[in-house]
Design an enzyme around this catalytic site. Structure first.
Site, PDB file in Angstrom:
ATOM      1  CB  SER A 149       5.269  -6.149   8.421  1.00  0.00           C
ATOM      2  OG  SER A 149       4.716  -4.869   8.506  1.00  0.00           O
ATOM      3  NE  ARG A 187      -2.363  -0.516   3.519  1.00  0.00           N
ATOM      4  CZ  ARG A 187      -2.823   0.113   4.584  1.00  0.00           C
ATOM      5  NH1 ARG A 187      -3.952   0.780   4.540  1.00  0.00           N
ATOM      6  NH2 ARG A 187      -2.152   0.101   5.709  1.00  0.00           N
ATOM      7  CG  ASP A 225       3.124  -5.606  10.999  1.00  0.00           C
ATOM      8  OD1 ASP A 225       4.063  -5.917  11.747  1.00  0.00           O
ATOM      9  OD2 ASP A 225       2.445  -6.460  10.392  1.00  0.00           O
TER      10      ASP A 225
HETATM   11  C1  GLC Z   1       5.806 -11.831  10.542  1.00  0.00           C
HETATM   12  C2  GLC Z   1       6.953 -10.838  10.440  1.00  0.00           C
HETATM   13  C3  GLC Z   1       6.811  -9.734  11.472  1.00  0.00           C
HETATM   14  C4  GLC Z   1       5.444  -9.098  11.372  1.00  0.00           C
HETATM   15  C5  GLC Z   1       4.355 -10.154  11.492  1.00  0.00           C
HETATM   16  C6  GLC Z   1       2.959  -9.574  11.337  1.00  0.00           C
HETATM   17  O1  GLC Z   1       5.891 -12.513  11.730  1.00  0.00           O
HETATM   18  O2  GLC Z   1       8.172 -11.517  10.588  1.00  0.00           O
HETATM   19  O3  GLC Z   1       7.800  -8.759  11.292  1.00  0.00           O
HETATM   20  O4  GLC Z   1       5.295  -8.136  12.377  1.00  0.00           O
HETATM   21  O5  GLC Z   1       4.553 -11.145  10.485  1.00  0.00           O
HETATM   22  O6  GLC Z   1       2.775  -8.980  10.097  1.00  0.00           O
END
Ligand code: GLC
Length: 469
Positions: A152, A85, A209
């Site tokens: 993330s 996004r 995130d």
């Molecule tokens: C996975 C990623 C992590 C993220 C999570 C939720 O575990 O490694 O960084 O926060 O997904 O999206």
């Protein structure tokens, strides 16, 4: 279910229950898991033991939460799942000391499977193309664009704007990215993109995130200390005292009192510490995943895996003659044929609403289910999703233990949460709250507050908060 003469329905149900029992958690079992999570958190925070920890407790360089009085305009990027996004975020100060307002416009771009698993250059060029498209679409004429980037995946940060990707999760596998600086990769791709020539695009903050979720919740609720995601993947972050973060250099520890830690808890139990909890179905999910052996906790909790777990149990029950007797189960045999939304849809029905459950089974799996099958499917979806919620509560209660060890007991802690499983599953939140309350020490409470679009605006808030420090 068509019964053979010698088959006893009560006996069949008992056998199904025995298989499902593996997913059940009582208080003692949950507490034992929570204790092991805490031990791993502590290992992750300490220099001497960090290499042994499955939860890496990564410093984020986010050292303050928003006051609610921030203002500024940011381009935000959000990469963490099958969608990418781009967002335009305008935060304006409220009148007469009231809270700032946040206006958001955004566009979703798909990240096709071949790009997720292609070359790094293809992935970063795709991202730069999406930015160029968005800038044109929004008719952005300002040439200097500060960017807040929600990325993330597990990253080793050296500052708010420098982050090295440790390893991919959630099905991403683009080459030449692991071990590389993602800030560098993004800036290089922007420089290669002709449509972005003339724009001065600068990274103002990179964040996970969970961090975005904590920041956006803290923008509204000042005692938010934990950020949680239960979506495609799962993870949490929390505010830690820098004196406990041994992985930070001493000068950084001396400079700030607090820092948000991105736990990366999805990788918990990759050392086999939950061997008494892991079922053969969890092992099968892990084996068929692109990252076998890692993210074991995530594979028991998050949206990318829950549907597949349900499918594998149904395949087993069918092979034992315990469900969908004499039905053609060709679709069920295909890996990935049950999506996590299946669990939400089944659990949205009342347990005795056979028609809705039958329709769901028929549209997803092309199987004509009778009442007995519907009961089995319902119970199975319940067992798998409530185990996920309980495991998640074990991790949260573990974080509460860390927080209260320093700040004292008797706290009301707010946990900002986001993610499709939390938002869409009809009973996940309720189960999470119930399991959390069962495990929490008396006089401490946790309030789960839905955090609105933390992955979107969180990185912009992070940049703004750092600026006003
Ligand atoms: C996975 C990623 C992590 C993220 C999570 C939720 O575990 O490694 O960084 O926060 O997904 O999206």
């Amino acid at each position: 279910m068509v019964l053979n003469d010698e088959e006893d329905p009560i006996q069949l149900e008992r056998t199904v229950d025995q298989i499902l029992k593996q997913f059940y958690f009582d208080n003692d079992r949950a507490r034992a898991v929570s204790d092991r999570v805490v031990r791993d958190y502590r290992r992750g925070l300490k220099k001497e033991t960090n290499h042994k920890a499955t939860i890496k407790m990564l410093p984020t360089y986010v050292t303050n939460t928003p006051t609610g009085r921030e203002s500024g305009t940011y381009l935000a990027l959000d990469l963490g799942g099958t969608n990418f996004r781009v967002l335009l975020i305008k935060i304006t100060p409220g009148d007469n000391g009231t809270k700032a307002k946040c206006e958001i416009d955004s566009r979703i771009y798909k990240v096709p499977g071949e790009i997720m698993r292609g070359t790094g250059v293809q992935l970063w060029d795709h991202i730069a193309n999406c930015i160029a498209n968005f800038v044109k679409l929004m008719d952005i004429t300002v040439k200097t664009l500060p960017i807040g980037f929600t990325f993330s995946f597990p990253c080793l940060q050296r500052s708010l704007t420098k982050a090295k990707l440790l390893y991919w999760t959630k099905g991403f596998a683009a080459s030449d990215c692991e071990g590389k600086d993602i800030d560098q990769k993004l800036i290089e791709a922007v420089a290669r993109n002709k449509d972005l020539a003339g724009y001065d695009i600068r990274l103002a903050a990179i964040c996970n995130d969970t961090v975005g979720t904590l920041m956006s919740c803290a923008f509204e609720e000042s005692n938010c200390k934990i950020g949680l995601i239960i979506g495609t993947g799962t993870n949490a972050c929390y505010i830690e005292n820098t004196k406990n973060i041994e992985m930070l250099d001493d000068d950084v520890r001396g400079m700030y009192e607090h820092m948000i830690i991105n736990c990366e808890w999805g990788n918990f139990a990759s050392d086999g510490i939950l061997s008494d909890v892991i079922t053969e179905f969890d092992t099968a999910v892990d084996k068929s995943s692109p990252n076998t052996g890692s993210q074991i906790y995530e594979k028991m909790i998050s949206g990318m895996y829950l549907g597949e777990l349900v499918r594998l149990v149904l395949v087993r029950l069918h092979s034992l003659g315990l469900v969908f007797y004499d039905e053609d189960v060709e679709t069920l045999q295909k890996p990935g044929s049950i999506d996590t939304s299946f669990l939400s849809l089944i659990k949205s029905a009342a347990p005795d609403d056979i028609v809705t459950i039958q329709n769901q089974i028929s549209s997803s799996l092309e199987i004509g289910a009778v009442k007995y099958d519907c009961d089995v499917v319902y119970k199975l979806c319940q067992a798998i999703s409530s185990r996920a919620a309980t495991l998640c509560a074990c991790g949260i209660v573990g974080l509460v233990e860390l927080i209260t060890a320093d700040d004292g007991p008797g706290q009301n802690i707010v946990c900002g949460v986001d993610g499709t499983v939390f938002r869409m599953h009809p009973t996940f939140a309720k189960n999470l709250v119930r399991a959390t309350n069962m495990l929490l020490p008396k006089n401490t409470t946790v309030d789960y507050v839905l955090s609105h679009d933390g992955s979107g605006k969180g990185a912009a808030l992070t940049a703004l908060t750092a600026q006003s420090d």
